[in-house]
Design a protein around this motif. Structure first.
Motif, PDB file in Angstrom:
ATOM      1  N   GLU A 156       0.828  -1.201   0.000  1.00  0.00           N
ATOM      2  CA  GLU A 156       0.000   0.000   0.000  1.00  0.00           C
ATOM      3  C   GLU A 156       0.867   1.257   0.000  1.00  0.00           C
ATOM      4  N   PHE A 157       1.968   1.208   0.744  1.00  0.00           N
ATOM      5  CA  PHE A 157       2.886   2.345   0.783  1.00  0.00           C
ATOM      6  C   PHE A 157       3.422   2.651  -0.609  1.00  0.00           C
ATOM      7  N   ILE A 158       3.885   1.615  -1.320  1.00  0.00           N
ATOM      8  CA  ILE A 158       4.425   1.816  -2.664  1.00  0.00           C
ATOM      9  C   ILE A 158       3.352   2.311  -3.620  1.00  0.00           C
ATOM     10  N   GLU A 159       2.180   1.707  -3.541  1.00  0.00           N
ATOM     11  CA  GLU A 159       1.109   2.019  -4.490  1.00  0.00           C
ATOM     12  C   GLU A 159       0.558   3.433  -4.310  1.00  0.00           C
ATOM     13  N   LYS A 160       0.396   3.874  -3.055  1.00  0.00           N
ATOM     14  CA  LYS A 160      -0.313   5.130  -2.809  1.00  0.00           C
ATOM     15  C   LYS A 160       0.564   6.317  -2.427  1.00  0.00           C
ATOM     16  N   TYR A 161       1.680   6.060  -1.737  1.00  0.00           N
ATOM     17  CA  TYR A 161       2.356   7.176  -1.104  1.00  0.00           C
ATOM     18  C   TYR A 161       3.838   7.344  -1.425  1.00  0.00           C
ATOM     19  N   ALA A 162       4.560   6.281  -1.646  1.00  0.00           N
ATOM     20  CA  ALA A 162       6.028   6.336  -1.662  1.00  0.00           C
ATOM     21  C   ALA A 162       6.582   7.438  -2.559  1.00  0.00           C
ATOM     22  N   TYR A 163       6.094   7.509  -3.780  1.00  0.00           N
ATOM     23  CA  TYR A 163       6.641   8.466  -4.741  1.00  0.00           C
ATOM     24  C   TYR A 163       5.551   9.326  -5.370  1.00  0.00           C
ATOM     25  N   SER A 164       4.416   9.393  -4.722  1.00  0.00           N
ATOM     26  CA  SER A 164       3.279  10.134  -5.273  1.00  0.00           C
ATOM     27  C   SER A 164       3.324  11.616  -4.934  1.00  0.00           C
ATOM     28  N   GLY A 165       4.072  11.986  -3.913  1.00  0.00           N
ATOM     29  CA  GLY A 165       4.071  13.372  -3.448  1.00  0.00           C
ATOM     30  C   GLY A 165       2.984  13.654  -2.429  1.00  0.00           C
ATOM     31  N   VAL A 166       2.128  12.670  -2.175  1.00  0.00           N
ATOM     32  CA  VAL A 166       1.046  12.842  -1.194  1.00  0.00           C
ATOM     33  C   VAL A 166       1.611  12.618   0.213  1.00  0.00           C
ATOM     34  N   PRO A 167       1.527  13.605   1.103  1.00  0.00           N
ATOM     35  CA  PRO A 167       2.011  13.392   2.474  1.00  0.00           C
ATOM     36  C   PRO A 167       1.071  12.465   3.224  1.00  0.00           C
ATOM     37  N   ILE A 331       5.620  10.731   9.969  1.00  0.00           N
ATOM     38  CA  ILE A 331       5.108  11.470   8.818  1.00  0.00           C
ATOM     39  C   ILE A 331       6.005  11.174   7.618  1.00  0.00           C
ATOM     40  N   ILE A 332       5.378  10.945   6.478  1.00  0.00           N
ATOM     41  CA  ILE A 332       6.097  10.701   5.233  1.00  0.00           C
ATOM     42  C   ILE A 332       5.789  11.872   4.313  1.00  0.00           C
ATOM     43  N   ILE A 333       6.833  12.528   3.834  1.00  0.00           N
ATOM     44  CA  ILE A 333       6.616  13.731   3.046  1.00  0.00           C
ATOM     45  C   ILE A 333       7.788  13.972   2.109  1.00  0.00           C
ATOM     46  N   ASP A 334       7.487  14.459   0.940  1.00  0.00           N
ATOM     47  CA  ASP A 334       8.540  14.897   0.035  1.00  0.00           C
ATOM     48  C   ASP A 334       8.717  16.398   0.257  1.00  0.00           C
ATOM     49  N   THR A 335       9.717  16.753   1.043  1.00  0.00           N
ATOM     50  CA  THR A 335       9.925  18.160   1.405  1.00  0.00           C
ATOM     51  C   THR A 335      10.548  18.964   0.269  1.00  0.00           C
ATOM     52  N   ASN A 336      10.814  18.305  -0.854  1.00  0.00           N
ATOM     53  CA  ASN A 336      11.293  19.019  -2.032  1.00  0.00           C
ATOM     54  C   ASN A 336      10.154  19.669  -2.807  1.00  0.00           C
ATOM     55  N   ILE A 337       8.914  19.238  -2.559  1.00  0.00           N
ATOM     56  CA  ILE A 337       7.792  19.769  -3.342  1.00  0.00           C
ATOM     57  C   ILE A 337       6.739  20.456  -2.474  1.00  0.00           C
ATOM     58  N   TRP A 338       6.823  20.305  -1.167  1.00  0.00           N
ATOM     59  CA  TRP A 338       5.904  20.983  -0.256  1.00  0.00           C
ATOM     60  C   TRP A 338       6.675  21.995   0.591  1.00  0.00           C
ATOM     61  N   TYR A 339       6.293  23.261   0.488  1.00  0.00           N
ATOM     62  CA  TYR A 339       6.815  24.239   1.445  1.00  0.00           C
ATOM     63  C   TYR A 339       6.266  23.847   2.810  1.00  0.00           C
ATOM     64  N   HIS A 340       7.095  23.962   3.837  1.00  0.00           N
ATOM     65  CA  HIS A 340       6.652  23.478   5.147  1.00  0.00           C
ATOM     66  C   HIS A 340       7.283  24.275   6.287  1.00  0.00           C
ATOM     67  N   SER A 341       6.530  24.384   7.358  1.00  0.00           N
ATOM     68  CA  SER A 341       7.032  24.942   8.611  1.00  0.00           C
ATOM     69  C   SER A 341       6.520  24.052   9.731  1.00  0.00           C
ATOM     70  N   THR A 342       7.117  24.184  10.917  1.00  0.00           N
ATOM     71  CA  THR A 342       6.696  23.352  12.036  1.00  0.00           C
ATOM     72  C   THR A 342       6.478  24.192  13.286  1.00  0.00           C
ATOM     73  N   PHE A 343       5.576  23.712  14.132  1.00  0.00           N
ATOM     74  CA  PHE A 343       5.293  24.360  15.408  1.00  0.00           C
ATOM     75  C   PHE A 343       5.278  23.284  16.489  1.00  0.00           C
ATOM     76  N   ILE A 344       5.989  23.547  17.583  1.00  0.00           N
ATOM     77  CA  ILE A 344       6.096  22.586  18.672  1.00  0.00           C
ATOM     78  C   ILE A 344       5.052  22.901  19.742  1.00  0.00           C
ATOM     79  N   SER A 345       4.251  21.914  20.091  1.00  0.00           N
ATOM     80  CA  SER A 345       3.210  22.110  21.112  1.00  0.00           C
ATOM     81  C   SER A 345       3.828  22.165  22.504  1.00  0.00           C
ATOM     82  N   PRO A 346       3.214  22.902  23.422  1.00  0.00           N
ATOM     83  CA  PRO A 346       3.702  22.943  24.804  1.00  0.00           C
ATOM     84  C   PRO A 346       3.681  21.548  25.429  1.00  0.00           C
TER      85      PRO A 346
END
Length: 358
Positions: A156-167, A331-346
């Motif tokens: 399922e990982f290969i088919e849907k997510y691995a290289y699709s760009g979908v986080p 989390i699985i993500i292609d950070t080369n195609i998604w601009y991203h920032s992070t916030f740390i919860s208290p």
């Protein structure tokens, strides 16, 4: 895996960001007019080199850049499209030079920086943004939020997510990892200070990300007071990241975590470890990575929220989204195609470890 400076934006940062937006527009115009990616990179690389040369010599910048553009307008491209692209490029390049000559800009320091920086043009973030491969927006066209799954199979990982760009967020994915009870500020400090050459290796061969702190090296970060490391009241908060290239450190780290179970057996993982750690508040500011492959990141402790924004060419067809990663999630993500920032919860310190996969 941030390759862009972070922190409170200064006036120069704002100018840089504005320039980046102009370059992005130039890139899109060039693509629309039929210029291929290699030609765009060739033109832009040569243009930036020319600007740097004219800055250093303090010659007539407008004339030399314009002359270069006229010369390269005669390359074996359609004259109209070349001149159309160059007509946008000239004012931007001249604008760079004018910005360098602002009264508050220290030219001598910039020149020293340029001479001391290896591969200036190849790694310049503006050039990298301009010449990165365009994203295929179909991958996020009908995506309102990132999928959340558990017990993800390799197929399922290969088919849907691995290289699709979908986080995608995989919950409860770190079962049996001793890292969950082992990794801490003290663990990493002892590991790096107790391993010969490990701290220097990060500085020489890998990367350290100070984000909103005053630290310039990992050694400085590990030298903070115990009260600050534990986020005691009235102590300044902190958040840092680094990559590990030291083989002995890597061996120890991988005794406490394994390849995510859903990665296929024939999938090649990077030997590089990425570690991010810190307290509540802003983590990484919004940016795009320029790494070789998609990546995974496991939340060892604490909770982190990712904000994802599609790249400019997809902003009309794709939506921004937020993903909250809890302890034990990956989390699985292609950070080369998604601009991203992070916030740390208290609460508990946020510690994540990750790597790239192929």
């Amino acid at each position: 895996m941030s390759k862009v400076r972070s922190g409170t934006p200064s006036e120069k940062d704002k100018q840089r960001d504005e320039l980046t937006k102009k370059f992005i527009k130039l890139r899109k115009d060039a693509e629309n007019q039929g210029l291929d990616e290699l030609k765009v990179k060739e033109i832009l690389s040569s243009g930036i080199k020319q600007v740097l040369e004219t800055v250093e010599s303090k010659s007539d910048h407008t004339t030399s850049v314009y002359g270069w553009c006229r010369q390269h307008g005669k390359k074996p491209l359609r004259l109209f499209t070349s001149f159309y692209f160059i007509s946008f490029l000239i004012p931007v390049l001249v604008g760079v030079v004018m910005m360098l000559y602002r009264a508050d800009f220290q030219l001598d320091l910039l020149t020293e920086d340029i001479k001391a920086t290896p591969c200036l043009v190849d790694t310049n973030f503006v050039l990298m943004e301009m010449t990165r491969p365009l994203v295929k927006c179909e991958m996020c066209k009908n995506l309102d939020s990132a999928p959340v799954v558990e017990n993800l199979t390799g197929e399922e990982f290969i088919e849907k997510y691995a290289y699709s760009g979908v986080p995608v967020l995989v919950t409860g994915a770190t079962v049996n990892w001793t890292a969950m009870d082992t990794f801490s500020f003290e663990f990493f400090k002892d590991l790096y200070t107790g391993t010969d050459g490990a701290l220097q290796n990060v500085e020489d061969e890998c990367q350290f990300f100070p984000y909103n702190t005053e630290f310039s090296t990992l050694a400085e970060a590990f030298n903070m007071s115990e009260d600050r490391a534990r986020f005691k009241e009235n102590e300044k908060t902190w958040y840092i990241g680094w990559s590990n290239c030291h083989p002995k450190v890597s061996t120890v780290l991988r005794e406490h975590y394994q390849r995510p179970y859903f990665l296929p057996e024939d999938s090649e993982s990077s030997s590089l470890d990425w570690i991010f750690m810190g307290g509540s508040g802003q983590g990484a500011n919004m940016h795009l990575d320029f790494v070789q492959r998609p990546s995974w990141q496991a939340q060892i402790s604490g909770k982190k929220t990712w904000k994802l924004i599609p790249s400019p060419e997809c902003e009309d067809s794709c939506k921004s989204m937020e993903i909250t990663v809890n302890k034990g999630d990956i989390i699985i993500i292609d950070t080369n195609i998604w601009y991203h920032s992070t916030f740390i919860s208290p609460g508990e310190i946020s510690i994540t470890i990750g790597s790239e996969y192929d």
